[in-house]
Design an enzyme around this catalytic site. Structure first.
Site, PDB file in Angstrom:
ATOM      1  N   LYS A   1     -19.307  -8.199  49.700  1.00  0.00           N
ATOM      2  CA  LYS A   1     -19.125  -7.230  50.783  1.00  0.00           C
ATOM      3  C   LYS A   1     -19.032  -7.948  52.127  1.00  0.00           C
ATOM      4  O   LYS A   1     -18.173  -7.640  52.955  1.00  0.00           O
ATOM      5  CB  LYS A   1     -20.284  -6.215  50.774  1.00  0.00           C
TER       6      LYS A   1
ATOM      7  N   GLN B   1     -28.344  -2.190  49.873  1.00  0.00           N
ATOM      8  CA  GLN B   1     -27.995  -2.568  48.511  1.00  0.00           C
ATOM      9  C   GLN B   1     -29.111  -2.141  47.549  1.00  0.00           C
ATOM     10  O   GLN B   1     -30.273  -2.454  47.759  1.00  0.00           O
ATOM     11  CB  GLN B   1     -27.783  -4.100  48.435  1.00  0.00           C
TER      12      GLN B   1
ATOM     13  N   ASP C   1     -21.835   4.202  52.208  1.00  0.00           N
ATOM     14  CA  ASP C   1     -21.894   4.346  50.749  1.00  0.00           C
ATOM     15  C   ASP C   1     -21.672   5.807  50.334  1.00  0.00           C
ATOM     16  O   ASP C   1     -21.447   6.089  49.160  1.00  0.00           O
ATOM     17  CB  ASP C   1     -23.264   3.880  50.227  1.00  0.00           C
TER      18      ASP C   1
END
Ligand code: NDP
Length: 309
Positions: free
Chosen positions: A54, A98, A121
């Site tokens: 990422k 995460q 997200d």
């Protein structure tokens, strides 16, 4: 029949090129580049790989990336305070925590604390709710990537019967909402579904998001269906691999197990899908590649929306 392989790489590359163009334009016309902050807690090896990808992709596209790597024993309250600090920072456009988080952290409270406008997200209940109501929102990256894969491969969605196996908040449910938004007729299956193969065989588009290597076999697939394999599983058992691959590919997989100790396998049996499906996404190299591309897309979208451009 041999299925058409739907490869993720050209589609991911196209999305990334579009995003890079938009980033450049934002800098030229508005004097800023979007900023994504990735929060990583502890030393989980898989998380390290995902976070690394990422951060690297952000940098490639000109997005400012900031990595907050926190100790595994961080207190829940301290992590919460960091999220609040990031919410308050005007330069931060996207916040990604995460997963998984260590046991002392209440994950849902952390995710619900992220400002929905920065929730790249798309896991915040406000964004999930907006998606369910058919409103514009930040959408979870993996199912959003599946929609891009279908559209950019010229696969008709409207009016098709889409069957999703899996009902998680991360993949299955948002996938269902997105396919519904595209006017598919949607069926969701899960571990309590009776006669699973009878239902999946009705699918024009079959999406597998289960977390069980090679679970969807030929008996689950209608001749000619589009089969999207979202699953990512590490497999080290050579007998399992022998049931899923043949020829040259089997050789490659066995070598990978010998060298690395595992090979990446989806939730669909590729050997049987190749014989029955009309189109099929491989693992690796299929929709998995689109997840990070869609995260970049979401970061730019979040920046544009929250800065009211
Ligand atoms: P979850 O474990 O959260 O959900 C799995 C779902 O599959 C559940 O809804 C479960 O049903 C269902 N299921 C399990 N066993 C069966 C069965 N025997 N028959 C029918 N349904 C079953 O997983 P995720 O949604 O997070 O992930 C799914 C897969 O996608 C995994 O392989 C994961 O690694 C991969 N993934 C890939 C990503 C990417 O970037 N490409 C991103 C995220 C995930 P129930 O609800 O009843 O328990």
């Amino acid at each position: 029949m041999t299925a058409r392989i739907l490869s993720g790489k050209p589609i991911a590359d196209a999305i990334k090129a579009e995003v890079a163009g938009e980033v450049e334009q934002l800098e030229r016309t508005h004097g800023f580049r979007p900023c994504l902050t990735v929060v990583r807690v502890g030393e989980d090896a898989a998380s390290a790989v995902y976070v690394g990808k990422k951060v690297k992709t952000s940098e490639e596209l000109g997005i400012i990336s900031e990595l907050r790597h926190l100790p595994v024993d961080i207190l829940h309250g301290d992590l919460l305070a960091i999220i609040k600090e990031l919410n308050g920072r005007p330069d931060v456009d996207g916040i990604l925590v995460q997963l998984p988080l260590p046991d002392q952290i209440r994950t849902s409270e952390i995710l619900e604390t992220i400002d929905p406008e920065k929730d790249v997200d798309g896991f915040h209940p406000v964004n999930a709710g907006r998606l369910a109501q058919g409103e514009k929102s930040l959408v979870p990256c993996t199912p959003a990537g599946v929609i891009e894969m279908l559209k950019r491969s010229d696969i008709e969605i409207a009016g098709q019967h889409a069957v999703i196996v899996g009902r998680s908040n991360i993949v299955g449910k948002p996938m269902a909402m997105l396919l519904l938004r595209e006017n598919a007729t949607v069926t969701i299956c899960h571990s309590r579904t009776k006669n699973l193969a009878g239902i999946t065989r009705q699918a024009d588009i079959l999406v597998a998001a289960i977390g069980r290597p090679g679970f969807i076999s030929g008996e689950h697939i209608r001749e000619g269906a589009v089969v999207i394999d979202v699953g990512i599983n590490n497999v080290s058992d050579t007998d399992v691999v022998r049931g899923l691959f043949k020829g040259e590919e089997l050789g490659k997989r066995l070598t990978a197990i010998e060298k690395r100790g595992f090979t990446l396998v989806g939730d669909v049996n590729p050997k049987e899908a190749m014989e029955k499906a009309g189109s099929f996404t491989p693992v690796p190299g299929g929709v998995g590649l689109l997840t990070v591309a869609m995260l970049m897309r979401n970061t730019v979208d979040a920046a544009v929306k929250r800065r009211k451009l």
